[in-house]
Design a protein around this motif. Structure first.
Motif, PDB file in Angstrom:
ATOM      1  N   ALA A 187     -21.243-108.347  89.514  1.00 54.95           N
ATOM      2  CA  ALA A 187     -21.997-107.477  88.602  1.00 54.95           C
ATOM      3  C   ALA A 187     -22.000-106.048  89.131  1.00 54.95           C
ATOM      4  O   ALA A 187     -21.851-105.080  88.368  1.00 54.95           O
ATOM      5  CB  ALA A 187     -23.427-107.998  88.443  1.00 54.95           C
ATOM      6  N   SER A 188     -22.146-105.911  90.445  1.00 59.41           N
ATOM      7  CA  SER A 188     -22.190-104.595  91.074  1.00 59.41           C
ATOM      8  C   SER A 188     -20.872-103.845  90.903  1.00 59.41           C
ATOM      9  O   SER A 188     -20.857-102.630  90.695  1.00 59.41           O
ATOM     10  CB  SER A 188     -22.512-104.748  92.561  1.00 59.41           C
ATOM     11  N   ILE A 189     -19.766-104.553  90.989  1.00 55.55           N
ATOM     12  CA  ILE A 189     -18.455-103.922  90.817  1.00 55.55           C
ATOM     13  C   ILE A 189     -18.339-103.289  89.437  1.00 55.55           C
ATOM     14  O   ILE A 189     -17.891-102.141  89.292  1.00 55.55           O
ATOM     15  CB  ILE A 189     -17.325-104.953  91.031  1.00 55.55           C
ATOM     16  N   TYR A 190     -18.789-104.011  88.403  1.00 59.13           N
ATOM     17  CA  TYR A 190     -18.732-103.464  87.041  1.00 59.13           C
ATOM     18  C   TYR A 190     -19.731-102.329  86.842  1.00 59.13           C
ATOM     19  O   TYR A 190     -19.450-101.359  86.131  1.00 59.13           O
ATOM     20  CB  TYR A 190     -18.974-104.570  86.015  1.00 59.13           C
ATOM     21  N   TRP A 191     -20.906-102.435  87.457  1.00 57.94           N
ATOM     22  CA  TRP A 191     -21.895-101.359  87.367  1.00 57.94           C
ATOM     23  C   TRP A 191     -21.345-100.084  88.014  1.00 57.94           C
ATOM     24  O   TRP A 191     -21.459 -98.986  87.443  1.00 57.94           O
ATOM     25  CB  TRP A 191     -23.188-101.794  88.051  1.00 57.94           C
ATOM     26  N   GLU A 192     -20.709-100.217  89.173  1.00 62.16           N
ATOM     27  CA  GLU A 192     -20.130 -99.051  89.835  1.00 62.16           C
ATOM     28  C   GLU A 192     -18.980 -98.471  89.013  1.00 62.16           C
ATOM     29  O   GLU A 192     -18.863 -97.239  88.876  1.00 62.16           O
ATOM     30  CB  GLU A 192     -19.634 -99.439  91.227  1.00 62.16           C
ATOM     31  N   LYS A 193     -18.153 -99.327  88.446  1.00 55.76           N
ATOM     32  CA  LYS A 193     -17.049 -98.846  87.607  1.00 55.76           C
ATOM     33  C   LYS A 193     -17.591 -98.112  86.382  1.00 55.76           C
ATOM     34  O   LYS A 193     -17.028 -97.096  85.959  1.00 55.76           O
ATOM     35  CB  LYS A 193     -16.154-100.017  87.191  1.00 55.76           C
ATOM     36  N   PHE A 194     -18.678 -98.612  85.830  1.00 57.97           N
ATOM     37  CA  PHE A 194     -19.314 -97.943  84.695  1.00 57.97           C
ATOM     38  C   PHE A 194     -19.816 -96.560  85.098  1.00 57.97           C
ATOM     39  O   PHE A 194     -19.556 -95.565  84.406  1.00 57.97           O
ATOM     40  CB  PHE A 194     -20.464 -98.800  84.166  1.00 57.97           C
ATOM     41  N   LYS A 232     -19.263-106.360  80.104  1.00 65.54           N
ATOM     42  CA  LYS A 232     -19.239-105.902  78.716  1.00 65.54           C
ATOM     43  C   LYS A 232     -19.583-104.416  78.620  1.00 65.54           C
ATOM     44  O   LYS A 232     -18.969-103.673  77.842  1.00 65.54           O
ATOM     45  CB  LYS A 232     -20.223-106.733  77.883  1.00 65.54           C
ATOM     46  N   LEU A 233     -20.567-103.965  79.410  1.00 64.36           N
ATOM     47  CA  LEU A 233     -20.951-102.557  79.423  1.00 64.36           C
ATOM     48  C   LEU A 233     -19.769-101.683  79.835  1.00 64.36           C
ATOM     49  O   LEU A 233     -19.487-100.656  79.187  1.00 64.36           O
ATOM     50  CB  LEU A 233     -22.115-102.342  80.393  1.00 64.36           C
TER      51      LEU A 233
END
Length: 318
Positions: A187-194, A232-233
């Motif tokens: 989840a953190s990887i996608y949050w950082e990419k976002f 998804k974000l």
């Protein structure tokens, strides 16, 4: 973005309703305590700091702060502490809109001083108020890469696990813990990419968006459903058109919860893009170690901005 925020609202509603209906024990944790451990032991998690922030957003703090001061707390200390303690003394929770009309029954309290030291007095008071035990994870602040400091934190995590095992009369399931850590990392990887979509000259999302979108990472670390949310974000946001702006700003420090609308209107009027912040970036939880205790020490100490020395913080900001 409407669909994303609808998904967020559903996640939050289910989170709070579950606290109302669950038969599992509930751990009251500081925001930067290792939720993954408690979920592996079968606890649900409630965060007093999240409640304080919500009080601030709803601008209910003045009444509760006065109540805490009447109890003997100094008006000069943390408003998070004062507003939450005041609400407990009054028996009034701020999450009615999510269907949670009363404070969930606490089985224990646990805090880490990786954020601040006042949080210890806050959680000790609540544990006394409800007559349930508290556990602490003390840290040495001003971390600058010292191995001894990191080892100290790891020993405190091991001590916490031992204490919970005695409290629950069961051993920690390390397979569950590793799965929870994997979910946090993904989840953190996608949050950082976002968040990184705002790099360069791009402006996909504002700091004010981040304050709401970070909620699942704050409240539900270790759960698989937040991996899907942040994936998804990111997938949705990366293809969005850049927003217009004249000036790019970085927000350092805490948000002003009671003034979010004011700042939103001000930023729009001045055509300001608030493209990043220490606050939103603090919810990026990466780690490398395959050892779960060492991984937790990376998440909640080694890689945590708020624990660092001023020199280390400045280097990162630059």
């Amino acid at each position: 973005m409407i669909e994303i925020f609808n998904n967020l609202r559903d996640l939050l509603k289910n989170y709070y309703l579950n606290l109302k209906e669950t038969k599992k024990p509930i751990a009251y944790l500081s925001a930067m305590a290792p939720q993954e451990i408690f979920r592996a032991f079968g606890f649900e998690v409630f965060l007093p700091e999240n409640h304080s922030a919500h009080i601030g957003v709803k601008r209910k703090g003045e009444f509760f702060i006065k109540r805490a001061i009447q109890e003997g707390f100094s008006p000069d200390i943390c408003s998070y502490l004062l507003s939450d303690i005041g609400s407990h003394l009054e028996g009034k929770i701020s999450f009615e809109e999510y269907g949670l009309e009363n404070f969930p029954l606490a089985s224990l309290f646990c805090f880490s001083t990786n954020q601040c030291y006042e949080i210890g007095e806050w959680f000790k008071f609540l544990s006394s108020l409800y007559n349930v035990p508290f556990f602490s994870i003390p840290v040495v602040k001003n971390y600058n890469g010292e191995k001894d400091f990191l080892n100290f934190f790891e020993r405190k995590i091991l001590n916490l696990i031992k204490n919970i095992e005695e409290f629950r009369n069961e051993k920690l399931d390390f397979e569950k813990l590793n799965k929870n850590l994997k979910n946090t990392k993904e989840a953190s990887i996608y949050w950082e990419k976002f968040l990184n979509l705002n790099k360069g000259k791009s402006f996909k999302s504002s700091f004010l968006d981040h304050l709401f979108l970070m909620a699942p990472m704050v409240l539900m670390r270790g759960e698989e459903k937040i991996v899907n949310f942040y994936k998804k974000l990111y997938e949705f946001s990366k293809d969005q058109k850049d927003r217009d702006y004249k000036y790019r700003f970085w927000w350092e420090g805490m948000p002003v919860w009671g003034k979010l609308r004011y700042f939103k209107e001000k930023f729009e009027k001045l055509e300001m893009a608030v493209v990043g912040s220490t606050y939103a970036s603090s919810w990026v939880f990466n780690f490398e170690s395959k050892n779960p205790v060492k991984a937790i020490s990376e998440i909640y100490y080694k890689n945590l901005f708020i624990t660092w020395s001023e020199e280390k913080k400045l280097k990162w900001l630059i």
